[in-house]
Motif scaffolding. Structure first.
Motif, PDB file in Angstrom:
ATOM      1  N   THR A 112       0.927  -1.055  -0.141  1.00 47.44           N
ATOM      2  CA  THR A 112      -0.279  -0.084  -0.045  1.00 47.44           C
ATOM      3  C   THR A 112       0.968   1.488   0.129  1.00 47.44           C
ATOM      4  OG1 THR A 112      -1.804  -1.143   1.191  1.00 47.44           O
ATOM      5  CG2 THR A 112      -1.835   1.282   1.072  1.00 47.44           C
ATOM      6  N   VAL A 113       1.885   1.122   0.774  1.00 43.51           N
ATOM      7  CA  VAL A 113       2.890   2.475   0.973  1.00 43.51           C
ATOM      8  C   VAL A 113       3.529   2.551  -0.404  1.00 43.51           C
ATOM      9  CG1 VAL A 113       4.990   3.286   2.049  1.00 43.51           C
ATOM     10  CG2 VAL A 113       3.152   2.389   3.539  1.00 43.51           C
ATOM     11  N   GLU A 114       3.985   1.695  -1.135  1.00 43.23           N
ATOM     12  CA  GLU A 114       4.906   1.867  -2.288  1.00 43.23           C
ATOM     13  C   GLU A 114       3.661   2.500  -3.453  1.00 43.23           C
ATOM     14  OE1 GLU A 114       6.962  -1.159  -5.641  1.00 43.23           O
ATOM     15  OE2 GLU A 114       5.679  -2.038  -4.102  1.00 43.23           O
ATOM     16  N   VAL A 142       9.862  -5.352   8.961  1.00 40.22           N
ATOM     17  CA  VAL A 142       9.584  -3.852   8.485  1.00 40.22           C
ATOM     18  C   VAL A 142      10.884  -3.203   7.622  1.00 40.22           C
ATOM     19  CG1 VAL A 142       9.464  -1.471   9.437  1.00 40.22           C
ATOM     20  CG2 VAL A 142       8.217  -3.236  10.540  1.00 40.22           C
ATOM     21  N   ILE A 143      12.208  -3.547   8.117  1.00 38.49           N
ATOM     22  CA  ILE A 143      13.273  -2.935   7.145  1.00 38.49           C
ATOM     23  C   ILE A 143      13.265  -3.917   6.087  1.00 38.49           C
ATOM     24  CG2 ILE A 143      15.735  -2.811   7.229  1.00 38.49           C
ATOM     25  CD1 ILE A 143      15.371  -2.298  10.219  1.00 38.49           C
ATOM     26  N   SER A 144      12.927  -5.240   5.993  1.00 37.73           N
ATOM     27  CA  SER A 144      13.320  -6.091   4.832  1.00 37.73           C
ATOM     28  C   SER A 144      12.300  -5.621   3.936  1.00 37.73           C
ATOM     29  CB  SER A 144      13.549  -7.614   5.036  1.00 37.73           C
ATOM     30  OG  SER A 144      12.157  -7.973   5.681  1.00 37.73           O
ATOM     31  N   GLU A 145      11.005  -5.487   4.226  1.00 39.47           N
ATOM     32  CA  GLU A 145       9.856  -5.305   3.479  1.00 39.47           C
ATOM     33  C   GLU A 145       9.895  -3.884   2.677  1.00 39.47           C
ATOM     34  OE1 GLU A 145       7.161  -7.004   1.993  1.00 39.47           O
ATOM     35  OE2 GLU A 145       8.295  -8.561   2.842  1.00 39.47           O
ATOM     36  N   ALA A 146      10.236  -2.827   3.498  1.00 39.26           N
ATOM     37  CA  ALA A 146      10.594  -1.491   2.875  1.00 39.26           C
ATOM     38  C   ALA A 146      11.746  -1.708   1.735  1.00 39.26           C
ATOM     39  CB  ALA A 146      11.247  -0.546   3.976  1.00 39.26           C
ATOM     40  N   ARG A 148      12.486  -4.607  -0.020  1.00 44.05           N
ATOM     41  CA  ARG A 148      12.000  -5.276  -1.056  1.00 44.05           C
ATOM     42  C   ARG A 148      11.153  -4.406  -1.897  1.00 44.05           C
ATOM     43  NH1 ARG A 148       7.799  -8.678  -2.243  1.00 44.05           N
ATOM     44  NH2 ARG A 148       6.420  -7.972  -0.461  1.00 44.05           N
ATOM     45  N   HIS A 149      10.483  -3.509  -1.319  1.00 45.95           N
ATOM     46  CA  HIS A 149       9.434  -2.611  -2.346  1.00 45.95           C
ATOM     47  C   HIS A 149      10.567  -1.606  -2.940  1.00 45.95           C
ATOM     48  CE1 HIS A 149       6.438  -4.934  -0.155  1.00 45.95           C
ATOM     49  NE2 HIS A 149       5.440  -4.588  -1.224  1.00 45.95           N
ATOM     50  N   GLY A 150      11.516  -1.880  -3.050  1.00 49.55           N
ATOM     51  CA  GLY A 150      12.382  -0.539  -3.390  1.00 49.55           C
ATOM     52  C   GLY A 150      12.462   0.802  -2.539  1.00 49.55           C
ATOM     53  N   LEU A 151      12.085   0.635  -1.284  1.00 49.90           N
ATOM     54  CA  LEU A 151      11.941   1.736  -0.574  1.00 49.90           C
ATOM     55  C   LEU A 151      13.139   2.317   0.245  1.00 49.90           C
ATOM     56  CD1 LEU A 151       7.960   1.420   0.405  1.00 49.90           C
ATOM     57  CD2 LEU A 151       9.190   2.740  -1.263  1.00 49.90           C
TER      58      LEU A 151
END
Length: 175
Positions: A112-114, A142-146, A148-151
């Motif tokens: 959603t954030v991406e 939290v860090i790895s998902e950010a 993974r989404h290129g953030l």
């Protein structure tokens, strides 16, 4: 989150904000004092009724308030699309205060954030996450998902503190 935003209220002036997981709306209603538009979201129908009532009550004590309540379950592309159709210019700022409870929701949160951050490359949009650490697994997720989404995710200096025996901090996340 509210302490951080009150110390940095200039970042809110005149901007548009969407709050994820608003609950009863304390943070979003606070933002409405400074912002041109605030959309407070939650996925629970009962919570949304309370949220809408709190906005209404606050609106009656303020001049004109720029806040609204919308249904949004993270990862629900139809609900997000509906919100973005009503707000095609998107949002300058995405915020979330103490919203990371279940590991299964973290990938959906960052999906959603991406999407919210990538609406337009003309503006620099960011996600401010007031995070409360409950487990190391969740911290890493939290860090790895950010990532993974290129953030890009970075801890905001000076925001670490203890909240009811738990460590809390603020992250700034950008695309």
């Amino acid at each position: 989150m509210n302490m951080y935003l009150s110390k940095n209220s200039d970042m809110l002036r005149g901007c548009s904000v969407i709050e994820l997981g608003s609950g009863v709306g304390i943070t979003g209603i606070f933002c409405s004092r400074f912002c041109s538009k605030v959309v407070l979201t939650d996925h629970n129908d009962e919570v949304l009724k309370i949220l809408a009532r709190n906005i209404e009550l606050h609106d009656s004590t303020q001049n004109s308030m720029c806040a609204s309540a919308e249904n949004l379950e993270w990862g629900n592309h139809k609900q997000l699309k509906d919100i973005l159709q009503r707000h095609p210019e998107g949002f300058d700022l995405v915020i979330g205060a103490d919203i990371c409870f279940q590991q299964s929701n973290i990938p959906l949160l960052f999906d959603t954030v991406e999407k919210l951050l990538s609406i337009s490359s003309e503006k620099k949009r960011r996600f401010i996450l007031a995070y409360v650490s409950r487990t190391k697994v969740m911290d890493n997720m939290v860090i790895s998902e950010a990532n993974r989404h290129g953030l890009k995710i970075s801890e905001v200096a000076g925001t670490r503190g203890t909240i009811r025996n738990l460590q809390g901090l603020v992250y700034e996340i950008t695309n």
